[in-house]
Enzyme design. Structure first.
Site, mmCIF file in Angstrom:
data_model
loop_
_atom_site.group_PDB
_atom_site.id
_atom_site.type_symbol
_atom_site.label_atom_id
_atom_site.label_comp_id
_atom_site.label_asym_id
_atom_site.label_seq_id
_atom_site.Cartn_x
_atom_site.Cartn_y
_atom_site.Cartn_z
ATOM 1 N N ARG A 102 -0.462 -4.113 9.685
ATOM 2 C CA ARG A 102 0.851 -3.514 9.459
ATOM 3 C C ARG A 102 1.311 -2.868 10.755
ATOM 4 N NH1 ARG A 102 3.251 -0.252 4.310
ATOM 5 N NH2 ARG A 102 3.644 -2.434 3.767
ATOM 6 N N TYR A 120 1.060 6.693 12.470
ATOM 7 C CA TYR A 120 -0.356 7.047 12.444
ATOM 8 C C TYR A 120 -1.030 6.597 13.745
ATOM 9 C CZ TYR A 120 0.938 8.228 7.737
ATOM 10 O OH TYR A 120 1.569 8.782 6.659
ATOM 11 N N PRO A 158 0.828 -1.206 0.000
ATOM 12 C CA PRO A 158 0.000 0.000 0.000
ATOM 13 C C PRO A 158 0.863 1.257 0.000
ATOM 14 C CG PRO A 158 -0.082 -1.095 2.138
ATOM 15 C CD PRO A 158 0.653 -1.998 1.225
ATOM 16 N N ALA A 182 -3.327 3.644 2.080
ATOM 17 C CA ALA A 182 -4.001 3.891 3.357
ATOM 18 C C ALA A 182 -5.339 4.580 3.105
ATOM 19 C CB ALA A 182 -3.122 4.764 4.253
ATOM 20 N N ARG A 194 8.170 0.690 -4.010
ATOM 21 C CA ARG A 194 8.685 1.654 -4.983
ATOM 22 C C ARG A 194 9.127 1.014 -6.287
ATOM 23 N NH1 ARG A 194 11.865 5.562 -0.637
ATOM 24 N NH2 ARG A 194 10.679 4.614 1.041
#
Length: 362
Positions: free
Chosen positions: A232, A184, A26, A61, A326
């Protein structure tokens, strides 16, 4: 001795079989409209990786509440009006042969920022509203001071994750992942750097993990029993005094007991100044320990660039699944090219429309 799976062997968790062990990690795209709706960008971006041979595609996300976004461009699942747009993505991903997964998130104190290409700077509270956190500690001194969450706020966050999980189920996703990492909100509760509470949600690990475990439990309860739930986690904070690997192994074990199926082990993001030893597969040793000691499936993530690196993550028994980020932004067909590099090109499904151009390359 048991056979070690290869990168293009299927992975079965509960009643779901993922066709191979390559997953698209993600990654935020910041391309939603202000109402959190998916756009054609998401359809093409995610669908093309499915057509490129990935076994599992996981959305960026996806905010469970409007105030839980990072930026105004974040994808959302806080409203029933967003379900149809997600269903369109799911249908495309599944049509192209992959499993569709969604990552659910709440940004907490890291919310209310402009998009990265607009400076990644905090938006004024008059424009964004308040941000929430376990304690009123800003991520950076110049950022907005977050509001310390009340018990009512905590209950609302649990409800928001549960409701978003139901919407993800209705949209047709087959995997749901909770985003409890990268600084987060759930990570903010787990880390002593951001959680200075003195009630039952702060202090020792059991208290700091109370809300993340409640959210994980709510997600599992709302998700079909035959489908898997991933989490995660930032396994370490990379600064002494923060979350360490032993704590993360304990949290993973608690999650396994409540029916969580796989830990997507990453790191960092809680405070500025972390020294991250980024190198190919730099989380793999931690993932291997967590897999062995917590008794739960894990994924390998972090600077996975080549087919050989991805294959090594599995052959070393450090992970059950490999998440590529990436490198897959650079190459939508990374999975197919990896199969060719490993001389397993015939094991990746190629859309029939493309086969006349790829048969001689298999």
């Amino acid at each position: 001795m048991h056979a070690v799976p290869g990168l293009f062997d299927p992975l079965t968790i509960r009643g779901l079989t993922i066709p191979n062990r390559v997953a698209m990690s993600p990654m935020c795209m910041y391309r939603s409209e202000d109402d959190g709706q998916p756009t054609d960008w998401h359809l093409i971006h995610l669908g093309s990786r499915a057509a490129g041979g990935v076994g599992l595609v996981i959305t960026e996300a996806t905010a469970v509440a409007e105030e839980g976004r990072i930026t105004p461009g974040d994808l959302g699942l806080w409203s029933d009006t967003q379900i149809s747009g997600h269903r369109r993505i799911v249908n495309a991903v599944r049509e192209f042969g992959a499993v569709a997964g969604v990552q659910l998130s709440h940004s907490g104190r890291k919310g209310g920022r402009s998009r990265p290409w607009d400076g990644n700077t905090p938006l004024p509270s008059s424009q964004w509203g308040k941000t929430l956190a376990p304690s009123p500690i800003p991520f950076k001194p110049e950022w907005q001071q977050p509001t310390e969450m009340t018990h009512a706020d905590i209950a609302q966050v649990i409800d928001s994750f549960a409701a978003a999980t139901r919407r993800a189920r209705d949209a047709g996703y087959q995997v749901v992942e909770g985003h409890f990492a990268h600084g987060y909100l759930m990570h903010q509760f787990l880390s002593p750097f951001s959680n200075r509470r003195t009630d039952e949600y702060g202090g020792g690990l059991e208290n700091r993990a109370r809300l993340p475990l409640a959210v994980a439990h709510a997600i599992r309860d709302e998700w079909p029993s035959e489908l898997p739930v991933f989490m995660r986690l930032s396994l370490v904070d990379w600064i002494p005094g923060g979350v360490n690997l032993e704590e993360s192994i304990q949290v993973a074990a608690w999650m396994r007991e409540m029916g969580i199926d796989l830990i997507d082990g990453t790191s960092s993001g809680i405070i500025p100044g972390e020294t991250i030893p980024e190198a190919p597969l730099y989380h793999l040793d931690m993932s291997r320990r967590l897999r062995a000691e917590a008794g739960i499936a894990t994924s390998a993530v972090g600077r996975v660039r080549t087919a050989q690196e991805a294959s090594r993550a599995l052959s070393s028994e450090g992970a059950d699944l490999v998440l590529v980020g990436r490198a897959m932004l650079q190459d939508a067909y990374w999975a197919r090219h990896a199969a060719r590099d490993l001389e397993e090109g015939n094991r990746v499904e190629v859309p029939v429309q493309y086969r006349r151009a790829t048969q001689h390359l298999s």
